[in-house]
Write an enzyme that holds these catalytic residues in place. Sequence first.
Site, PDB file in Angstrom:
ATOM      1  N   ASP A 212       0.833  -1.190   0.000  1.00 13.89           N
ATOM      2  CA  ASP A 212       0.000   0.000   0.000  1.00 13.89           C
ATOM      3  C   ASP A 212       0.878   1.256   0.000  1.00 13.89           C
ATOM      4  O   ASP A 212       1.783   1.379  -0.816  1.00 13.89           O
ATOM      5  CB  ASP A 212      -0.915  -0.081   1.242  1.00 13.89           C
ATOM      6  CG  ASP A 212      -1.936   1.022   1.332  1.00 13.89           C
ATOM      7  OD1 ASP A 212      -2.938   0.949   0.616  1.00 13.89           O
ATOM      8  OD2 ASP A 212      -1.743   1.946   2.137  1.00 13.89           O
ATOM      9  N   ASP A 338      -8.870  -6.582  -5.343  1.00 11.60           N
ATOM     10  CA  ASP A 338      -8.575  -5.420  -4.506  1.00 11.60           C
ATOM     11  C   ASP A 338      -9.586  -4.302  -4.750  1.00 11.60           C
ATOM     12  O   ASP A 338      -9.692  -3.787  -5.860  1.00 11.60           O
ATOM     13  CB  ASP A 338      -7.154  -4.919  -4.816  1.00 11.60           C
ATOM     14  CG  ASP A 338      -6.599  -3.988  -3.766  1.00 11.60           C
ATOM     15  OD1 ASP A 338      -7.389  -3.225  -3.190  1.00 11.60           O
ATOM     16  OD2 ASP A 338      -5.376  -4.024  -3.531  1.00 11.60           O
ATOM     17  N   HIS A 366      -7.108  -6.429  -0.726  1.00 14.40           N
ATOM     18  CA  HIS A 366      -6.035  -5.459  -0.486  1.00 14.40           C
ATOM     19  C   HIS A 366      -5.105  -5.889   0.651  1.00 14.40           C
ATOM     20  O   HIS A 366      -4.058  -5.276   0.844  1.00 14.40           O
ATOM     21  CB  HIS A 366      -6.631  -4.085  -0.171  1.00 14.40           C
ATOM     22  CG  HIS A 366      -5.618  -2.986  -0.151  1.00 14.40           C
ATOM     23  ND1 HIS A 366      -4.826  -2.689  -1.247  1.00 14.40           N
ATOM     24  CD2 HIS A 366      -5.224  -2.127   0.829  1.00 14.40           C
ATOM     25  CE1 HIS A 366      -4.015  -1.690  -0.949  1.00 14.40           C
ATOM     26  NE2 HIS A 366      -4.228  -1.328   0.302  1.00 14.40           N
TER      27      HIS A 366
END
Length: 389
Positions: A212, A338, A366
């Site tokens: 991320d 995701d 995710h």
Amino acid sequence: MGNLCSLFTPPKPVRKRKPITKRQSSIGASSSGSGLNSNRWNNRVRSSSSRRDNKFEDAVIQEHALAAAAVLFRQQNGGGSLPFDRSVSQRYQGSCSKKNQLPRSSSSRSRSSTDPLLQPHQFLNQGVKLDDLETNHFVLIHGGGFGAWCWYKTIALLEEDGFKVTAIDLAGCGINSININGIASLSQYVKPLTDILEKLPIGEKVILVGHDFGGACISYAMEMFPSKISKAVFLAAAMLTNGQSTLDMFSLKAGQNDLMRKAQIFIYTNGNENPPTAIDLDKSLLRDLLFNQSPSKDIALASVSMRSIPFSPVLEKLSLSDANYGSVRRYYIETLEDNAIPMTVQENMINSSPPEKVYRLKGADHAPFFSKPQALHKLLLEIARISST
């Protein structure tokens, strides 16, 4: 960190959450009266047993989170690698020896066909020894709002193979005590990472794994310490180009992620007339946004462990050079289910700055360290054993 779109929308009021109710699956009834009564009795027994199991597992996950935090605190204050012998992963005794056991999550998620069949210890029996690798040290960098705690399954699996693993709490994250609203730069946010790299002995290298917003963090580190990084793995992460900020990248596809806009809560510590100091996520939307394929117990862990995301580092444009950042070998792992960083955004980053190789995790949301820990582990092993020649 898909939570980087539409950052200048007005703050929304925090709504009172509705109580969460458990869903029960319907069970078909028997055609006969006696059979129906028997089924109802059996259903009540199974339901009662299931509720007891769920209460026990909820208590266990809280205990595990506290234990993980205590281990990470000892690591940060005492130095050294993260031992994590008492990780949240449970090791189930069987007929095989302890050495050959496969750590399994404490969750009840059934094994998927996409999970690897390779037992972790078999990695060392495929003609590759740890001593033959350029490095056996993984450094794991969490994403926005997460902490070192999110890697507990990955840590357990890698350490079973004999790898050295360091999971870091960035500034204001996890058990790091810095005030998240006071973080004014990316350098301040990633200081726990740069401190570790700076202290590495000459000639020693690590494999960085950034998830991320952690992708922007490892990019910053790659520019500063290219000689100390063997490989960089971007896991559903922000992989930026020179002069680009994380906000720039995710704003390109902002219109496609209504769920993200609904989940964002901006924090204005310095008053509404000034820019936000941090970003929070509506916890009632975490499952749909980040954990749509993850086990319930991991979602529970995240809901009590996630913290706010500092705003200033998200706005900072990176200065990346070919001589430093460009000299480090890069790999990207896509997460196909995701909802936070959709595939269109991931593909756009890959096309803008192609890495050496792209991997795909089918069925991963995710948080692949929760939803596909075994498959992620297999890919990290594969990347680790890629020759430097």
